[in-house]
Design an enzyme around this catalytic site. Sequence first.
Site, PDB file in Angstrom:
ATOM      1  N   CYS A 112     -39.761   4.278  12.493  1.00 34.03           N
ATOM      2  CA  CYS A 112     -41.153   4.370  12.910  1.00 34.03           C
ATOM      3  C   CYS A 112     -42.009   5.015  11.827  1.00 34.03           C
ATOM      4  CB  CYS A 112     -41.263   5.196  14.196  1.00 34.03           C
ATOM      5  SG  CYS A 112     -40.609   4.375  15.658  1.00 34.03           S
ATOM      6  N   LYS A 114     -29.591   6.693  23.408  1.00 30.97           N
ATOM      7  CA  LYS A 114     -29.587   6.033  22.104  1.00 30.97           C
ATOM      8  C   LYS A 114     -29.339   7.045  20.994  1.00 30.97           C
ATOM      9  CE  LYS A 114     -33.566   5.348  19.998  1.00 30.97           C
ATOM     10  NZ  LYS A 114     -33.607   5.823  18.595  1.00 30.97           N
ATOM     11  N   ASN A 115     -30.017   8.181  21.052  1.00 27.78           N
ATOM     12  CA  ASN A 115     -29.922   9.167  19.972  1.00 27.78           C
ATOM     13  C   ASN A 115     -28.567   9.860  19.933  1.00 27.78           C
ATOM     14  OD1 ASN A 115     -32.478   8.583  19.082  1.00 27.78           O
ATOM     15  ND2 ASN A 115     -33.460  10.266  20.193  1.00 27.78           N
ATOM     16  N   ARG A 170     -34.006   4.581  10.980  1.00 28.20           N
ATOM     17  CA  ARG A 170     -33.695   5.748  10.174  1.00 28.20           C
ATOM     18  C   ARG A 170     -32.261   6.240  10.378  1.00 28.20           C
ATOM     19  NH1 ARG A 170     -36.036   9.517   7.268  1.00 28.20           N
ATOM     20  NH2 ARG A 170     -35.193  11.620   7.284  1.00 28.20           N
ATOM     21  N   ARG A 179     -40.379  11.709   6.620  1.00 26.65           N
ATOM     22  CA  ARG A 179     -39.136  12.290   7.127  1.00 26.65           C
ATOM     23  C   ARG A 179     -38.110  12.236   5.993  1.00 26.65           C
ATOM     24  NH1 ARG A 179     -38.011   9.709  12.989  1.00 26.65           N
ATOM     25  NH2 ARG A 179     -38.398   7.752  11.966  1.00 26.65           N
ATOM     26  N   ARG A 236     -36.635  -0.883  20.660  1.00 27.42           N
ATOM     27  CA  ARG A 236     -35.723  -0.099  19.833  1.00 27.42           C
ATOM     28  C   ARG A 236     -35.063   1.010  20.638  1.00 27.42           C
ATOM     29  NH1 ARG A 236     -38.201   2.904  15.776  1.00 27.42           N
ATOM     30  NH2 ARG A 236     -36.066   3.549  15.385  1.00 27.42           N
ATOM     31  N   ASP A 279     -40.555  13.729  20.809  1.00 32.85           N
ATOM     32  CA  ASP A 279     -40.383  12.386  21.356  1.00 32.85           C
ATOM     33  C   ASP A 279     -40.981  12.227  22.751  1.00 32.85           C
ATOM     34  OD1 ASP A 279     -39.190  11.404  19.110  1.00 32.85           O
ATOM     35  OD2 ASP A 279     -37.144  11.426  19.893  1.00 32.85           O
TER      36      ASP A 279
END
Length: 418
Positions: free
Chosen positions: A117, A22-23, A93, A122, A397, A305
Amino acid sequence: MQKILIHGGRRLRGTVTVSGSKNAGLPLLFASLLTRERCIIRGLPRVADITTTLRLLEGLGVLVGDGEFSTIVVEARDLTSSEAPYELVKTMRASFLALGPLVARTGRARVSTPGGCAIGSRPVDLHLSGLERLGARIGQAHGYVEAEASRLHGARVSLDFPSVGATENLMMAATLAEGTTVIENAAREPEIEDLAAALAAMGARIVGAGTSVITIEGVRELGGFDHVVIADRIEAGTLMIAGAITGGDVLVRGARADHLDALVAKLGEAGVTVEARADGITVRGNGVLRPADVRTSPYPGFPTDLQAQFMALMAIGGGQSVITETIFENRFMHVQELVRMGADIRVDGKTAAVRGVPVLSGAPVMATDLRASVCLVLAGLAAHNTTEVSRVYHLDRGYERLEEKLSALGADVTRVRT
């Protein structure tokens, strides 16, 4: 609303395949804004953050092809908007990654300040100061950031912190800037290298991705790309911990040991057998867990994470472990829920002292963020009786078909509607 029910106590055994990252996939989708040509991204996971991004791109005028979800075709030939609205950005984000590509290609962008989240502050200051260095005029009003530039120009940007998002935003913006941009103290994550590979396929001139200094020589225009996203190292690490916390024997197919050096080392320290193979990583629990201290830090350090998941593992380990969170100030919100399950954890500022207990006890618990949600699922796998995890929309998510994957390994995990 939905809940996940876990009847714990089963050892996981078998093979599970990691989904695409995902990232890594999110910045690849936003990179499509840099070109009029078609971009193909293969291996994207079906998770909420990806579908939200596709909706955002469609709102900007991007054509999103129909077909198999794992292969997404996007074409930003004629952008009809340069605004990323609050309704979409508030949940994720990564939506802020629209800022750099939009201002680089169209000369302006209006993007809502991001959500995601609730794990701490951040700020986007690094994104904005970096774009200002590239010549963008930045303004903020009514919850939106506005950026304008007739054309960005190359500059030397030194980040105060190796922010992944800021590095990605500046990389993408710099590809269409006039002249050469140097990003110092850049993030080094594998997702940065994956983005750089896709940008290079588009015709960008980038060297140094994966190191702390990235140099980009801007070009006038970019072409499309056809790119396979890397495996999700955080999902891989989560599945590895699932095998360890149940004393199981699990092959996590697609996991890359070179992306998970810090976790592999800590699992070994905790007494878990980890074997890197050509097709993935095998994890075997040996019945007795030893304490292992963890301090999160930017890559290649221990990932923030994976901090919550590793804490769940240490909650049933022998002795006392100390876990220090240096990235986000509110990333211990899962602690009170683990304590409800019988964990012995004491938090003092950025440090959590975890004294292992023989067994956790199933209980109703509530997810507060993405990684906390999967931490509670892992704890439920090891607990006696039934654990009920609510607010699982956080889980959706970032994890694709997690219940199916765990069930295939022998876990008793079901999703129910309430």
